[in-house]
Design a protein around this motif. Sequence first.
Motif, PDB file in Angstrom:
ATOM      1  N   SER A 109     -16.964 -34.883 -51.006  1.00 31.03           N
ATOM      2  CA  SER A 109     -18.249 -34.260 -50.695  1.00 31.03           C
ATOM      3  C   SER A 109     -18.881 -34.941 -49.481  1.00 31.03           C
ATOM      4  O   SER A 109     -19.281 -36.109 -49.542  1.00 31.03           O
ATOM      5  CB  SER A 109     -19.201 -34.375 -51.888  1.00 31.03           C
ATOM      6  N   LEU A 110     -18.988 -34.214 -48.390  1.00 30.67           N
ATOM      7  CA  LEU A 110     -19.638 -34.762 -47.202  1.00 30.67           C
ATOM      8  C   LEU A 110     -21.119 -35.024 -47.463  1.00 30.67           C
ATOM      9  O   LEU A 110     -21.681 -35.989 -46.946  1.00 30.67           O
ATOM     10  CB  LEU A 110     -19.470 -33.807 -46.019  1.00 30.67           C
ATOM     11  N   TYR A 111     -21.745 -34.190 -48.256  1.00 28.39           N
ATOM     12  CA  TYR A 111     -23.145 -34.408 -48.612  1.00 28.39           C
ATOM     13  C   TYR A 111     -23.302 -35.748 -49.330  1.00 28.39           C
ATOM     14  O   TYR A 111     -24.171 -36.546 -48.992  1.00 28.39           O
ATOM     15  CB  TYR A 111     -23.660 -33.277 -49.506  1.00 28.39           C
TER      16      TYR A 111
ATOM     17  N   GLY B 117     -23.145 -38.645 -47.128  1.00 37.09           N
ATOM     18  CA  GLY B 117     -24.352 -38.767 -46.304  1.00 37.09           C
ATOM     19  C   GLY B 117     -25.526 -39.376 -47.039  1.00 37.09           C
ATOM     20  O   GLY B 117     -26.445 -39.906 -46.417  1.00 37.09           O
ATOM     21  N   VAL B 118     -25.515 -39.320 -48.349  1.00 36.12           N
ATOM     22  CA  VAL B 118     -26.616 -39.849 -49.161  1.00 36.12           C
ATOM     23  C   VAL B 118     -26.423 -41.327 -49.479  1.00 36.12           C
ATOM     24  O   VAL B 118     -27.385 -42.070 -49.627  1.00 36.12           O
ATOM     25  CB  VAL B 118     -26.754 -39.028 -50.472  1.00 36.12           C
ATOM     26  N   VAL B 119     -25.183 -41.774 -49.547  1.00 34.62           N
ATOM     27  CA  VAL B 119     -24.865 -43.152 -49.920  1.00 34.62           C
ATOM     28  C   VAL B 119     -25.301 -44.108 -48.813  1.00 34.62           C
ATOM     29  O   VAL B 119     -25.200 -43.791 -47.631  1.00 34.62           O
ATOM     30  CB  VAL B 119     -23.346 -43.294 -50.186  1.00 34.62           C
ATOM     31  N   SER B 120     -25.765 -45.286 -49.196  1.00 32.71           N
ATOM     32  CA  SER B 120     -26.161 -46.292 -48.213  1.00 32.71           C
ATOM     33  C   SER B 120     -24.930 -46.940 -47.583  1.00 32.71           C
ATOM     34  O   SER B 120     -23.831 -46.853 -48.134  1.00 32.71           O
ATOM     35  CB  SER B 120     -27.017 -47.373 -48.878  1.00 32.71           C
ATOM     36  N   PRO B 121     -25.102 -47.637 -46.466  1.00 30.89           N
ATOM     37  CA  PRO B 121     -23.964 -48.325 -45.842  1.00 30.89           C
ATOM     38  C   PRO B 121     -23.390 -49.437 -46.727  1.00 30.89           C
ATOM     39  O   PRO B 121     -22.254 -49.848 -46.538  1.00 30.89           O
ATOM     40  CB  PRO B 121     -24.547 -48.919 -44.557  1.00 30.89           C
ATOM     41  N   THR B 122     -24.162 -49.909 -47.683  1.00 24.93           N
ATOM     42  CA  THR B 122     -23.684 -50.974 -48.571  1.00 24.93           C
ATOM     43  C   THR B 122     -23.290 -50.435 -49.942  1.00 24.93           C
ATOM     44  O   THR B 122     -22.979 -51.206 -50.845  1.00 24.93           O
ATOM     45  CB  THR B 122     -24.768 -52.054 -48.761  1.00 24.93           C
ATOM     46  N   GLY B 123     -23.299 -49.121 -50.092  1.00 20.65           N
ATOM     47  CA  GLY B 123     -22.935 -48.522 -51.372  1.00 20.65           C
ATOM     48  C   GLY B 123     -21.515 -48.889 -51.780  1.00 20.65           C
ATOM     49  O   GLY B 123     -20.613 -48.961 -50.946  1.00 20.65           O
ATOM     50  N   ILE B 124     -21.334 -49.134 -53.052  1.00 18.70           N
ATOM     51  CA  ILE B 124     -20.019 -49.486 -53.585  1.00 18.70           C
ATOM     52  C   ILE B 124     -19.424 -48.223 -54.186  1.00 18.70           C
ATOM     53  O   ILE B 124     -19.958 -47.662 -55.142  1.00 18.70           O
ATOM     54  CB  ILE B 124     -20.135 -50.594 -54.644  1.00 18.70           C
ATOM     55  N   LEU B 125     -18.334 -47.783 -53.611  1.00 15.55           N
ATOM     56  CA  LEU B 125     -17.627 -46.607 -54.091  1.00 15.55           C
ATOM     57  C   LEU B 125     -16.144 -46.957 -54.061  1.00 15.55           C
ATOM     58  O   LEU B 125     -15.520 -46.973 -53.000  1.00 15.55           O
ATOM     59  CB  LEU B 125     -17.932 -45.403 -53.201  1.00 15.55           C
ATOM     60  N   VAL B 126     -15.628 -47.308 -55.242  1.00 13.19           N
ATOM     61  CA  VAL B 126     -14.240 -47.770 -55.342  1.00 13.19           C
ATOM     62  C   VAL B 126     -13.535 -47.102 -56.515  1.00 13.19           C
ATOM     63  O   VAL B 126     -14.158 -46.682 -57.481  1.00 13.19           O
ATOM     64  CB  VAL B 126     -14.135 -49.308 -55.516  1.00 13.19           C
TER      65      VAL B 126
ATOM     66  N   LEU C 162     -35.104 -32.687 -52.568  1.00 14.43           N
ATOM     67  CA  LEU C 162     -33.823 -32.190 -52.060  1.00 14.43           C
ATOM     68  C   LEU C 162     -32.649 -32.952 -52.665  1.00 14.43           C
ATOM     69  O   LEU C 162     -31.657 -32.354 -53.086  1.00 14.43           O
ATOM     70  CB  LEU C 162     -33.781 -32.300 -50.533  1.00 14.43           C
ATOM     71  N   VAL C 163     -32.762 -34.272 -52.733  1.00 17.51           N
ATOM     72  CA  VAL C 163     -31.682 -35.093 -53.281  1.00 17.51           C
ATOM     73  C   VAL C 163     -31.489 -34.805 -54.766  1.00 17.51           C
ATOM     74  O   VAL C 163     -30.361 -34.646 -55.245  1.00 17.51           O
ATOM     75  CB  VAL C 163     -31.958 -36.597 -53.032  1.00 17.51           C
ATOM     76  N   LYS C 164     -32.582 -34.729 -55.510  1.00 15.88           N
ATOM     77  CA  LYS C 164     -32.486 -34.452 -56.952  1.00 15.88           C
ATOM     78  C   LYS C 164     -31.888 -33.069 -57.207  1.00 15.88           C
ATOM     79  O   LYS C 164     -31.049 -32.903 -58.101  1.00 15.88           O
ATOM     80  CB  LYS C 164     -33.865 -34.540 -57.605  1.00 15.88           C
ATOM     81  N   THR C 165     -32.319 -32.095 -56.436  1.00 13.74           N
ATOM     82  CA  THR C 165     -31.804 -30.737 -56.609  1.00 13.74           C
ATOM     83  C   THR C 165     -30.300 -30.700 -56.377  1.00 13.74           C
ATOM     84  O   THR C 165     -29.547 -30.130 -57.166  1.00 13.74           O
ATOM     85  CB  THR C 165     -32.518 -29.763 -55.647  1.00 13.74           C
ATOM     86  N   ARG C 166     -29.849 -31.337 -55.289  1.00 12.40           N
ATOM     87  CA  ARG C 166     -28.410 -31.363 -55.004  1.00 12.40           C
ATOM     88  C   ARG C 166     -27.634 -32.144 -56.067  1.00 12.40           C
ATOM     89  O   ARG C 166     -26.531 -31.768 -56.437  1.00 12.40           O
ATOM     90  CB  ARG C 166     -28.147 -31.983 -53.619  1.00 12.40           C
ATOM     91  N   ALA C 167     -28.224 -33.230 -56.565  1.00 13.50           N
ATOM     92  CA  ALA C 167     -27.552 -34.016 -57.609  1.00 13.50           C
ATOM     93  C   ALA C 167     -27.357 -33.170 -58.863  1.00 13.50           C
ATOM     94  O   ALA C 167     -26.287 -33.201 -59.482  1.00 13.50           O
ATOM     95  CB  ALA C 167     -28.353 -35.268 -57.935  1.00 13.50           C
ATOM     96  N   ILE C 168     -28.371 -32.398 -59.213  1.00  8.23           N
ATOM     97  CA  ILE C 168     -28.257 -31.533 -60.391  1.00  8.23           C
ATOM     98  C   ILE C 168     -27.214 -30.448 -60.142  1.00  8.23           C
ATOM     99  O   ILE C 168     -26.359 -30.185 -60.983  1.00  8.23           O
ATOM    100  CB  ILE C 168     -29.627 -30.926 -60.763  1.00  8.23           C
ATOM    101  N   GLU C 169     -27.262 -29.836 -58.970  1.00  7.92           N
ATOM    102  CA  GLU C 169     -26.306 -28.775 -58.639  1.00  7.92           C
ATOM    103  C   GLU C 169     -24.870 -29.292 -58.598  1.00  7.92           C
ATOM    104  O   GLU C 169     -23.959 -28.670 -59.135  1.00  7.92           O
ATOM    105  CB  GLU C 169     -26.648 -28.161 -57.275  1.00  7.92           C
ATOM    106  N   MET C 170     -24.666 -30.424 -57.937  1.00  7.98           N
ATOM    107  CA  MET C 170     -23.314 -30.924 -57.705  1.00  7.98           C
ATOM    108  C   MET C 170     -22.738 -31.664 -58.908  1.00  7.98           C
ATOM    109  O   MET C 170     -21.577 -31.491 -59.238  1.00  7.98           O
ATOM    110  CB  MET C 170     -23.292 -31.849 -56.490  1.00  7.98           C
ATOM    111  N   ASP C 171     -23.533 -32.515 -59.516  1.00  4.36           N
ATOM    112  CA  ASP C 171     -23.016 -33.392 -60.566  1.00  4.36           C
ATOM    113  C   ASP C 171     -23.190 -32.815 -61.957  1.00  4.36           C
ATOM    114  O   ASP C 171     -22.231 -32.550 -62.660  1.00  4.36           O
ATOM    115  CB  ASP C 171     -23.685 -34.767 -60.505  1.00  4.36           C
TER     116      ASP C 171
END
Length: 185
Positions: A79-81, A84-93, A149-158
């Motif tokens: 998901s490109l969206y 774009g929401v994750v911070s530069p220090t976000g941990i995604l492993v 906007l972020v909450k709406t997309r989180a509900i839609e996507m997740d």
Amino acid sequence: MNITNLQAYLKSSTDVPHFQFELVQCSPTYFILFLDITPRKDLVLYPNYLKTFYEEAQLETLRQRLEQVPETKPYLSCSLYFRGVVSPTGILVSIKCEEVGGTDRCEEIIREHVSPIAHDVMVIWLEKYFSGATVGVTERAELEKRDLLVKTRAIEMDLSSSLPLQFGQEVANRVLSVIKGVFGV
């Protein structure tokens, strides 16, 4: 699939980032971890926000510490969206223990590495929250707009895709209705 998810959204009276923790167990020996304090402002437009909440907080060292565990690999969301929401220090492993150690090794990684790092990120986030200043009316309106906007997309996507898989469509619809009501979505 088992999903543990904790999201803490703050009111618009502060610009402190939101807290996100999600651990997805895809199999007994394969997990995906997302741990972040997600920015509520554009980090290019607000360099002091980047400095205050990410650089000075030393979050990057926590991300790097987890990357030292051999079974972890950076996970790139399709998901490109989301990216774009994750911070530069976000941990995604991703954490894969299929070849060596199996479930015991996965449990050890979660206990010895993921848990303490998640604790440290939570402590940093709480310290930033309790030391954060309140924002003005104009800034508050901007935060409310972005947060919605972020909450709406989180509900839609997740949630719209994962809840039916976990609980069936009828229960998922009821839960989503309540969540949307609470968040004003």
